[in-house]
Design a protein around this motif. Structure first.
Motif, PDB file in Angstrom:
ATOM      1  N   LEU A   1       2.289   1.773  -3.599  1.00  0.00           N
ATOM      2  CA  LEU A   1       1.556   2.129  -4.361  1.00  0.00           C
ATOM      3  C   LEU A   1       1.075   3.605  -4.206  1.00  0.00           C
ATOM      4  CD1 LEU A   1      -0.880  -1.190  -4.679  1.00  0.00           C
ATOM      5  CD2 LEU A   1       0.747  -0.089  -6.420  1.00  0.00           C
ATOM      6  N   SER A   2       0.872   4.157  -2.936  1.00  0.00           N
ATOM      7  CA  SER A   2       0.591   5.573  -2.653  1.00  0.00           C
ATOM      8  C   SER A   2       1.639   6.177  -3.152  1.00  0.00           C
ATOM      9  CB  SER A   2       0.394   5.552  -1.120  1.00  0.00           C
ATOM     10  OG  SER A   2      -0.523   4.824  -0.701  1.00  0.00           O
TER      11      SER A   2
ATOM     12  N   ARG B   1       1.037  -1.202   0.079  1.00  0.00           N
ATOM     13  CA  ARG B   1      -0.107  -0.032  -0.152  1.00  0.00           C
ATOM     14  C   ARG B   1       0.909   1.162   0.072  1.00  0.00           C
ATOM     15  NH1 ARG B   1      -2.645  -1.230   4.266  1.00  0.00           N
ATOM     16  NH2 ARG B   1      -4.325  -2.071   3.321  1.00  0.00           N
TER      17      ARG B   1
ATOM     18  N   ARG C   1      -4.594  -0.110  -5.206  1.00  0.00           N
ATOM     19  CA  ARG C   1      -4.440   0.189  -3.786  1.00  0.00           C
ATOM     20  C   ARG C   1      -5.573   0.025  -2.868  1.00  0.00           C
ATOM     21  NH1 ARG C   1      -3.238   5.992  -2.117  1.00  0.00           N
ATOM     22  NH2 ARG C   1      -5.377   6.401  -2.710  1.00  0.00           N
TER      23      ARG C   1
END
Length: 410
Positions: free
Chosen positions: A384-385, A381, A404
């Protein structure tokens, strides 16, 4: 997309080439076109957009150039030059083996930018800006350099063209041969910019990718080159998937999820035939040609797999390893990591990414996907952020956000 946006996006190179053929002054042409576009942005509305936006821009730019020529003539205490010799000059083309004559303004512009007086990086960057109308930030992404660095590089190249008096012409056969690697690299980068735009609302700019492929074919008709042969094969294989890469809602469709019936199988068959001829022939003549061959072989593996599960990822991983030995780069390492992850598991792919540094969103996107597959949801996560924050392509960003979100709440 407004009519002005469409013209600037799809016709920029032809506008530059048309005016440059007439006035032979790159400095005046680009400034005048920029001013014409700015005027159009300020004055065109939905109610008063010209019926012929392209013609309007050409006329407005031509008037500005003539105004500048008058001013220059007056400053030099000469009679204003209101009739330009280029308007009466016969067009020049090059006869090719089948007896036809190639006279292509965009190729002429690319060959001008590929003049040996310009460094290769500046030549390709200038071509992408002038011929394809690709934005400076997106060109910087292609070269993996900061935007300011790329802007300065393009400016220096333009000044060199003007100062050196580089002609807007298709040179002789020998001179064309000397410029083919730059032409090929320019077409390759232009295709990449169309196949995977770095910014904007489109996942795919098929018309830009198609124009890059067309330019490579026209250049190939002027001068034999295994570099161009292999590049054409590579681009044709990639371009054959264009209709399957975007869903009905405009969303990204991953390779594994694409409807393979929508691939252009006639284009794939022709490209594979040419690739087979290359494989039976002599070794590539240059490292650039060799790199295109390896990339074409990778594309061929995808093109010939009847189903996603039939893809020979071990073969693709080996080809990427060979490409990395030939032309090492972070981008090649990231692509190799994806192939290794598919062949041997996500942890093996992640190991290849240790210590890799690359500008842009693709590295954290790949790392996030592999971390998710490996079960490290929190790290996935976060990666991906990071990728979402760096992604300037709207459709890719939405895809990353959905990926995400699918991992669940933080």
């Amino acid at each position: 997309m407004t009519p002005l946006e469409r013209v600037v996006r799809e016709e920029w190179g032809r506008l530059v080439a048309l005016l440059l053929a007439q006035f032979r002054r790159l400095d005046l042409v680009e400034d005048a076109l920029g001013e014409a576009v700015a005027t159009a942005q300020a004055t065109w509305t939905a109610a008063n957009t010209p019926d012929n936006p392209t013609g309007w821009l050409v006329t407005a730019a031509r008037r500005r150039i003539l105004d500048r020529l008058r001013a220059e003539a007056m400053a030099a205490r000469k009679e204003p030059l209101l009739t330009v010799e280029a308007e009466r000059r016969p067009r020049e083309g090059v006869m090719v083996d089948d007896g036809s004559v190639v006279d292509d303004d965009l190729l002429r512009l690319v060959l001008m930018c590929a003049h040996p007086a310009l460094p290769p990086e500046g030549a390709s960057a200038l071509s992408l800006r002038l011929v394809m109308g690709i934005s400076t930030p997106d060109i910087a992404r292609l070269f993996l350099v900061p935007e300011a660095t790329m802007a300065a590089r393009i400016t220096r190249a333009k000044k060199k063209v003007v100062a050196a008096g580089i002609p807007f012409a298709i040179p002789g056969t020998d001179a064309i041969g000397e410029r083919l690697d730059v032409v090929a690299h320019t077409a390759y980068l232009a295709f990449t910019a169309g196949y995977a735009p770095g910014s904007g609302p489109d996942l795919l700019r098929a018309e830009l990718a198609g124009e890059a492929l067309r330019l490579a074919r026209v250049a190939r008709s002027l001068h034999g080159s295994d570099t161009l042969d292999l590049l054409i094969v590579l681009m044709a294989l990639q371009h054959s998937r264009r209709d399957a890469r975007v869903g009905p809602d405009g969303a990204l469709v991953l390779l594994a999820d694409q409807d393979r019936d929508r691939w252009h199988h006639d284009e794939i068959a022709e490209a594979l035939r040419l690739l087979g001829e290359s494989e039976r022939g002599p070794a590539p003549s240059s490292p650039l040609a060799a790199s295109y061959r390896l990339q074409a072989l990778i594309a061929a593996e995808h093109a010939t797999a009847p189903r996603p599960e039939d893809t020979r990822w071990d073969r693709i991983a080996d080809l990427y390893a060979g490409l990395e030995r030939l032309t090492p780069s972070p981008a090649v390492r990231v692509a190799r990591a994806v192939a290794v992850a598919e062949a041997d598991g996500p942890r093996q792919g992640l190991a290849l990414l240790d210590g890799v540094e690359m500008a842009g969103h693709r590295l954290p996107a790949v790392r996030g996907e592999l971390l998710a597959r490996a079960g490290d949801v929190e790290a996935a996560r976060a990666s991906l952020s990071e990728s979402i924050a760096l992604c300037d392509n709207e459709i890719e960003r939405r895809h990353l956000e959905s990926r995400r979100d699918a991992l669940g709440p933080a």
